[in-house]
Design an enzyme around this catalytic site. Structure first.
Site, PDB file in Angstrom:
ATOM      1  CG  ASN A  23      -2.089   8.032  -3.432  1.00  0.00           C
ATOM      2  OD1 ASN A  23      -2.914   8.770  -3.956  1.00  0.00           O
ATOM      3  ND2 ASN A  23      -0.987   7.667  -4.053  1.00  0.00           N
ATOM      4  N   PRO A  55       0.839  -1.201   0.000  1.00  0.00           N
ATOM      5  CG  PRO A  55      -0.034  -1.053   2.172  1.00  0.00           C
ATOM      6  CD  PRO A  55       0.718  -1.971   1.256  1.00  0.00           C
ATOM      7  CG  ASP A  56       1.388   5.722  -1.951  1.00  0.00           C
ATOM      8  OD1 ASP A  56       2.503   5.816  -1.392  1.00  0.00           O
ATOM      9  OD2 ASP A  56       0.896   6.635  -2.626  1.00  0.00           O
ATOM     10  CB  ALA A  57       0.019   3.395   3.680  1.00  0.00           C
ATOM     11  CE  LYS A 112       1.781   8.672   0.901  1.00  0.00           C
ATOM     12  NZ  LYS A 112       2.232   8.838  -0.500  1.00  0.00           N
TER      13      LYS A 112
END
Lengths: 289, 289, 289, 289
Positions: free
Chosen positions: B124, B59-61, B122
């Site tokens: 996305n 995941p973009d996290a 964070k």
């Protein structure tokens, strides 16, 4: 799913004489490709020496090491449970290097490795800018034996001969493949670059040993998976088509951008959505775009 | 070309008031994409958190670490001398993590890093399944200062504010960007998800500080690079279009295969040649296919 | 030995009420240390955040990522079958980062992970140059749950509370540990820096929940393993003693060299043989020196 | 300090005819060892194939790849600015593998690489359980040339001949070393296992070519650095003494623990402090222990 379970399932599927259609594996160089492969219903993934070399900016010439391949396997395993078959080329050309490749890749979650008898340093099977030469048959037998000792049943071992690529005749190729099966390989792959596919059919006819046959039909794309199945192959590996599709798709998009100065809607037809990209690594993701 | 030279060239190009057209950077997740970007004449490469996360199955996290990004930078540097700008998100949300990101990426050959003020962990910028929250302004100032101390002039530092993404107003966004410039950033990026592009133009009008402005027009693709240049941006980053093109291209090829049972000639129109793939990592390679 | 088997064996040994003596684990930062640990008969290895940070030249402050730890686990597994317990600190301070740590480390061959409730970014438990703060209890419960979901029984999960380190009282520490056990942890570790060891004994007396207790007696070295066992601990982890011994040994050798200008025989008493070093990675090796 | 600057400084120091004492390099397998080396005033660090193999649990037999070595170089660079010389063995035995080793290691921050003419797969110079064989002289010349082309002046290239190890005579060894110098090496190393050190002195007398001579006195520890300097060597590399000291130190501590059941004070004399360990990666750290 535990990894040795993956190897067990793959071995069972390969050995299943009742299957009518061959298993289908496709090259996946990262999780994006694995996601596409799983969507499309492939049975297994292939980690290709050529694809990973290209993605790493390296020649396909024994420059990749176990860590380059392990990283790819780990990425694939995050998005799909499909068994992963890893192309380890000639496994570094020695028994000890073969042991490390096998141990590291089993660790990374692979279900199978494919090791071949090209001489170290290898050269891509379809390359014509360097000569194709074969390693001693005994070296690959030793490597198969050492891999088996390190991994037990934890990996399916596919042994591949480059005999026909290097210009040897069918009898030599068959004899090599038989020796590798005797040394402990679970399946064998007699590679061919005959574009007509006649050689592939001949391999199927010539093979009488019990272990299953594998085909990589890069050079003879007109033979369908069904036809390869009829010819005697239990597993078809589409080794590099997804990278070639990605390359073509990226080139077309870049060209359109250079022409129009933007990736605006007219271009966007050829791009997947941002949300699609987000969902590769996080299936529940939602995008506002 | 030595790496600090790359940073120097990039800094000079960004600061060059005589340039009429903005610099163009495009996301490249591996050497294949870098090869396409170089062919198409882009000025720089972008290592995108979203693209690398997707390629890694994550995941973009804030799940990516410095080594994931460094490996990509090393691969890109093998096939092109284009300067590489690395998206390090919020750099792990602390000063010490920022130091490691900067050190490791300079080592790997990056010319620039882009660090942002999203709160750790964070989310996305375009995600709507989790809330967007901002970190303290002072944290990013501290991170920029620490990065500068570690890398000297060895990296261009782009500071990015997610203020508009998180629902803050333009004055807040501008004030944050100014604070980051004062803290030592070489360029600033005020991110926007306004699809009409009006907000992007407003950013250009509102920015009066000397350091150059950067745009990532993912959400407003209809604004061309030329229009962004007129609006005041010196660098346009096309953050994820190549991965989206690759995803679309791979899906189309997989669908055709499933329909026809082969990657035969009719399909092959959408695939690059095997030799093309070989030449990414070895320009002089020749294939018999 | 398959890796989930290692987790199973470790879980069974921890749960075995008939054991009189606690299990003994020792920190091993590379295969050299693992070799020593196996020679000396330890039951398990510990991959310590502090030791790996120091070996990597990084502060013990959440700067390590899963790949740094995975590489260590892979190295240890090459020289011994001992179960490996990995200190993942606060697992990056979020649920998603915890998932990656757990997945990657199971892949690398770990038998267990230990996750703690320090606030992100963490600070070494014995550091006095920064404050110790605790994360929300619910965050660690969420992380334990997510790890369990990702790994099933494939890893033993040890939950560690830093409550006493951060100045909370025993009741709070016990309540946190109970909550973590309820969230799915297989064992709990209530960390203490009381040099007299009284707090450690008090933990043993206060703990009535069924899951086994773990101790890391760095701060109270005078309590022997047998005494810790009597106090109720089932596993004692000697977290960093081998790195400290290595550091002391290397310093002494370097000093002797600087004094005498060589590593000649008089010095050599304090050096292992070249052949000893060779045999760490290749047991059958023989040296002419 | 930029990395090409490190190479430049090292080259200058090697070429400095006014130096009376040889430069002293010592093997460092991680940041702990680098910290000790810097404390003790060594001039450079050596990344040893044997030491890194042992720390990775691998045989010293061409099983390490560029990434294994690069990771070590990155760790060393975090704690000291000392130039790092990397032992790349025979660089994988081909020109293309040599290119990758050189590129990756320059990237990682190395100041120099040392490449040798052992036949692939190599065997440790002091091993007696396998035979020592030499590669073609032309192969190493090609590798040196290719490395030079990839790195320019960005790395000092040391060429090492195993001729004497493999049983060849001095004239052959000298001729090989001269050929490597002519092919572009900045310094040469004629390896010897003569315990008396007479062969080392003979090398010094026989060498008349301008490029500086390097010695690795593992087999002849009684020759001091000063004596090696008088014999004509400009750089002495103590290749594995720190790992051997670490191994001896760890073993002693583990033995004491097994005897007494704790690492209590009496043992603690042989352990560095916890705070010492913390300060390797964070010089300002303070511990309460």
């Amino acid at each position: 799913m535990a990894d040795d379970t993956k190897a067990m399932h793959l071995r069972k599927a390969l050995d299943d004489n009742d299957r009518k259609h061959p298993l289908l594996a496709i090259g996946a160089v990262n999780a994006l490709a694995a996601h596409v492969a799983a969507e499309a219903g492939f049975d297994a993934l292939w980690v290709s020496g050529l694809e990973v070399s290209a993605a790493s900016g390296l020649p396909d010439a024994n420059v990749l090491g176990p860590r380059d391949l392990s990283d790819v396997v780990a990425s694939l395993g995050r998005v799909t449970d499909l068994p992963v078959i890893v192309d380890i080329d000639n496994a570094g050309g020695s028994g000890r290097t073969a042991e490390r490749f096998a141990y590291d890749l089993m660790r990374a979650g692979a279900a199978a490795v494919c090791v071949e008898d090209s001489a170290y340093p290898k050269c891509n099977s379809f390359a014509v800018h360097r000569a194709q030469t074969l390693a001693d048959r005994d070296l690959l037998c030793e490597q198969v034996g050492r891999i088996r000792k390190v991994v037990g049943d934890g990996l399916v071992v596919v042994a591949r001969t480059e005999a026909l690529i290097a210009g040897e005749d069918m009898a030599t190729a068959i004899a090599r493949a038989e020796a590798y099966a005797e040394a402990g390989a679970d399946a064998v792959l007699i590679h061919s670059k005959d574009a007509a596919g006649e050689q592939a059919r001949a391999i199927g006819r010539a093979w009488s040993h019990g272990v299953p046959l594998v085909s990589v039909p890069t050079a003879f794309p007109d033979l369908s998976a069904a036809e390869l199945g009829e010819a005697g192959f239990r597993l078809c590996i589409y080794a590099n088509q997804l990278s070639r599709a990605a390359l073509a798709g990226m080139r077309a998009a870049a060209r359109q951008f250079r022409r129009g100065g933007s990736f605006r809607s007219t271009v966007a037809g050829s791009l997947a959505e941002v949300g699609d990209l987000m969902r590769v690594g996080e299936p529940e993701a939602l995008s506002c775009l």
